[in-house]
Design a protein around this motif. Structure first.
Motif, PDB file in Angstrom:
ATOM      1  N   SER A   4       0.136   6.995  -1.937  1.00  0.00           N
ATOM      2  CA  SER A   4      -1.141   7.557  -2.384  1.00  0.00           C
ATOM      3  C   SER A   4      -2.281   7.139  -1.465  1.00  0.00           C
ATOM      4  CB  SER A   4      -1.457   7.111  -3.814  1.00  0.00           C
ATOM      5  OG  SER A   4      -0.526   7.633  -4.733  1.00  0.00           O
TER       6      SER A   4
ATOM      7  N   LYS B 184     -13.613   4.226   2.068  1.00  0.00           N
ATOM      8  CA  LYS B 184     -13.408   5.678   2.159  1.00  0.00           C
ATOM      9  C   LYS B 184     -13.007   6.129   3.551  1.00  0.00           C
ATOM     10  CE  LYS B 184     -16.216   7.269  -1.738  1.00  0.00           C
ATOM     11  NZ  LYS B 184     -17.346   8.141  -2.168  1.00  0.00           N
TER      12      LYS B 184
ATOM     13  N   LYS C 246      -8.209  16.664  -5.093  1.00  0.00           N
ATOM     14  CA  LYS C 246      -9.070  16.520  -3.918  1.00  0.00           C
ATOM     15  C   LYS C 246      -9.519  17.884  -3.406  1.00  0.00           C
ATOM     16  CE  LYS C 246     -11.008  13.736  -0.908  1.00  0.00           C
ATOM     17  NZ  LYS C 246     -12.007  12.737  -1.343  1.00  0.00           N
TER      18      LYS C 246
ATOM     19  N   ASP D 224      -4.424   4.798  -1.581  1.00  0.00           N
ATOM     20  CA  ASP D 224      -5.701   4.543  -2.236  1.00  0.00           C
ATOM     21  C   ASP D 224      -6.168   3.104  -2.094  1.00  0.00           C
ATOM     22  OD1 ASP D 224      -3.652   3.629  -3.804  1.00  0.00           O
ATOM     23  OD2 ASP D 224      -4.247   4.704  -5.614  1.00  0.00           O
ATOM     24  N   GLY D 225      -5.284   2.227  -1.640  1.00  0.00           N
ATOM     25  CA  GLY D 225      -5.691   0.846  -1.480  1.00  0.00           C
ATOM     26  C   GLY D 225      -4.502  -0.070  -1.327  1.00  0.00           C
TER      27      GLY D 225
ATOM     28  N   ASP E  34      -2.918  14.365  -7.136  1.00  0.00           N
ATOM     29  CA  ASP E  34      -4.093  13.844  -6.431  1.00  0.00           C
ATOM     30  C   ASP E  34      -4.584  14.825  -5.362  1.00  0.00           C
ATOM     31  OD1 ASP E  34      -3.783  11.609  -7.986  1.00  0.00           O
ATOM     32  OD2 ASP E  34      -3.101  10.297  -6.367  1.00  0.00           O
TER      33      ASP E  34
ATOM     34  N   ASP F 186     -10.600  12.072  -6.219  1.00  0.00           N
ATOM     35  CA  ASP F 186      -9.380  11.454  -5.697  1.00  0.00           C
ATOM     36  C   ASP F 186      -8.201  11.561  -6.650  1.00  0.00           C
ATOM     37  OD1 ASP F 186     -10.561  10.744  -3.312  1.00  0.00           O
ATOM     38  OD2 ASP F 186     -11.173   8.759  -4.016  1.00  0.00           O
ATOM     39  N   PHE F 187      -8.457  11.685  -7.959  1.00  0.00           N
ATOM     40  CA  PHE F 187      -7.368  11.756  -8.925  1.00  0.00           C
ATOM     41  C   PHE F 187      -7.889  12.335 -10.232  1.00  0.00           C
ATOM     42  CE2 PHE F 187      -9.283   7.551  -9.028  1.00  0.00           C
ATOM     43  CZ  PHE F 187      -9.559   7.363 -10.380  1.00  0.00           C
TER      44      PHE F 187
ATOM     45  N   ALA G 252      -9.374  -1.407  -3.233  1.00  0.00           N
ATOM     46  CA  ALA G 252      -9.401  -0.025  -2.756  1.00  0.00           C
ATOM     47  C   ALA G 252      -9.671  -0.001  -1.259  1.00  0.00           C
ATOM     48  CB  ALA G 252     -10.484   0.759  -3.489  1.00  0.00           C
ATOM     49  N   TYR G 253      -9.063   0.951  -0.564  1.00  0.00           N
ATOM     50  CA  TYR G 253      -9.424   1.176   0.832  1.00  0.00           C
ATOM     51  C   TYR G 253     -10.866   1.669   0.909  1.00  0.00           C
ATOM     52  CZ  TYR G 253      -4.570   1.190   2.710  1.00  0.00           C
ATOM     53  OH  TYR G 253      -3.306   0.847   3.125  1.00  0.00           O
TER      54      TYR G 253
ATOM     55  N   SER H 283       0.876  -1.173   0.000  1.00  0.00           N
ATOM     56  CA  SER H 283       0.000   0.000   0.000  1.00  0.00           C
ATOM     57  C   SER H 283       0.910   1.219   0.000  1.00  0.00           C
ATOM     58  CB  SER H 283      -0.939   0.001   1.209  1.00  0.00           C
ATOM     59  OG  SER H 283      -0.251  -0.305   2.401  1.00  0.00           O
TER      60      SER H 283
ATOM     61  N   ARG I 186      -9.334   5.149   4.204  1.00  0.00           N
ATOM     62  CA  ARG I 186      -8.404   6.028   3.488  1.00  0.00           C
ATOM     63  C   ARG I 186      -8.323   7.390   4.161  1.00  0.00           C
ATOM     64  NH1 ARG I 186      -7.992   9.569  -1.468  1.00  0.00           N
ATOM     65  NH2 ARG I 186      -5.850   9.173  -2.186  1.00  0.00           N
TER      66      ARG I 186
END
Length: 398
Positions: free
Chosen positions: A15, A50, A214, A17-18, A210, A220-221, A47-48, A12, A53
């Motif tokens: 970023s 929300k 945001k 993100d996951g 990113d 997110d990107f 993905a994580y 991970s 994250r």
């Protein structure tokens, strides 16, 4: 004695993100003095959630956070990684013998700074290994970076061991670029031994892009670079930032959110506004962030790498092989390709060498876990600046 294992590498990145899981079969070298043989059996990205994250990003950028919050996050990440490995085993129909878990970096200080009267380095990757081991009943190697720091290194980059094992060539000089939150590269001249490898972090990869998306667009990107395409690059901002010390400091070097996180992004946006990227021209800020990533990679190549691989270049071509989440940003890849082409450099994507771009770092930590389990060093001192090659990671047996 070394032996073949099926290893799940878990990564991970900055970023946040996951998580990526790469399941690999890793075997000892087939000839004396050779490198391990690595076969990717499957890759899974998750993905994580929300809220997870948000908690990770908050921990990364917090000036102050409770010990209770950090402890809970460490445990929750362990659960997330265990779930990801379990799903990967089920998807690809394999039983994993070992897990190599990088964890989530929440702080990384590769260079020494004074703390409580002593020069100190520090790094912290979260994700409780005991949770992974208990839920999967598989040994876990985790916490790879501290051993290199303790040996005088930067604790990064650690991916060069994979680059050397899988992608060195007798005919082609290769620069292997990973565009994660931070961009890092490994340069391997044609026919080079491990002692001639060069590797370091070039600066921001996707992180600043990113963060601007945001803040300015609540996304997110920048999907495919679509927003940046509509903007105008504020070149004076790019040039001013590239004059800052990090970009000229000699390798080995590493960076992270400590240099290019929320504080930097606030300053970056303010510089863009002052340079003409008014509040009704948010696309100019994103375009400039994309150009900054491109320009910082190019500066690193021209200033540090060309002289290194150039010794082989008259006799062999140079390839830039790009991996990481940044490969999804078509504009970023286009900009890099167009800037490198006049230098005689060919740009390729990691998929062309048999590894999905998003899987590469997870494969790297599968390899590092295998090396650790067999008592073999995983760092390359030429890349990290360590005083010696060290066995990396801590083993949780369960």
């Amino acid at each position: 004695m070394t032996k073949a294992l099926v290893v799940a590498g878990v990564m991970s990145g900055t970023s946040a993100d996951g998580v990526d899981v790469a399941i690999c079969r890793i075997s000892p070298a087939s000839v004396a003095g050779g490198t391990p043989r690595i076969k990717l059996l499957g890759h899974l990205g998750m993905a994580y959630p929300k809220n997870l994250r948000a908690a990770v990003l908050s921990a990364m950028d917090a000036d102050a956070i409770s010990v209770a919050e950090l402890a809970r996050l460490n445990w929750r990440l362990g659960e997330m990684y265990a779930e990801a490995v379990a799903k990967a085993q089920e998807k690809f129909g394999v039983k994993v013998n070992l897990v190599g878990c990088h964890g989530q970096t929440v702080y990384h200080q590769g260079a020494s700074e004074r703390y409580l009267g002593k020069a100190t380095r520090a790094t912290w990757q979260m994700g409780e290994a005991a949770v992974i081991t208990e839920q999967l009943r598989i040994p876990v190697v985790s916490d790879f970076r501290p051993a290199d720091l303790a040996a005088g290194g930067q604790g990064a980059p650690l991916v060069p061991m994979l680059d050397y094992c899988m992608f060195r060539s007798a005919k082609v000089s290769r620069v292997l670029l990973n565009l994660g939150g931070i961009a890092n590269l490994t340069a391997i001249p044609a026919e080079a031994g491990v002692d001639r490898l060069m590797a370091f972090d070039t600066g921001p990869g996707n992180m600043v892009i990113d963060a601007c998306m945001k803040r300015l667009y609540e996304r997110d990107f920048d999907r495919g670079g679509a927003v940046a395409r509509t903007g105008h690059v504020l070149q004076e901002v790019v040039e001013a930032i590239l004059k800052e010390p990090y970009f000229s400091s000699l390798p080995p070097k590493s960076c992270g959110r400590e240099q290019f996180g929320e504080t930097f992004v606030s300053r970056f946006i303010a510089m863009c506004r002052k340079a003409g990227g008014s509040e009704d021209r948010d696309e100019d800020v994103v375009a400039t962030a994309t150009a900054l990533t491109t320009a910082s990679v190019l500066k690193a190549y021209q200033k540090f790498v060309w002289g290194h691989v150039g010794q082989a270049a008259p006799l062999s071509p140079v390839e830039f092989v790009i991996a990481g989440g940044g490969t999804k940003n078509a504009l970023l890849i286009k900009m890099l390709t167009e800037e490198l082409r006049p230098m005689g450099v060919k740009v390729r994507l990691m998929e062309e060498l048999g590894i999905p771009a998003q899987a590469k770092e997870a494969v790297a930590f599968a390899l590092l876990a295998w090396l650790s389990r067999n008592g073999l060093p995983g760092n390359i001192p030429a890349a990290t600046g360590a005083q010696r090659a060290a066995v990396l990671g801590k083993v949780t047996h369960g």
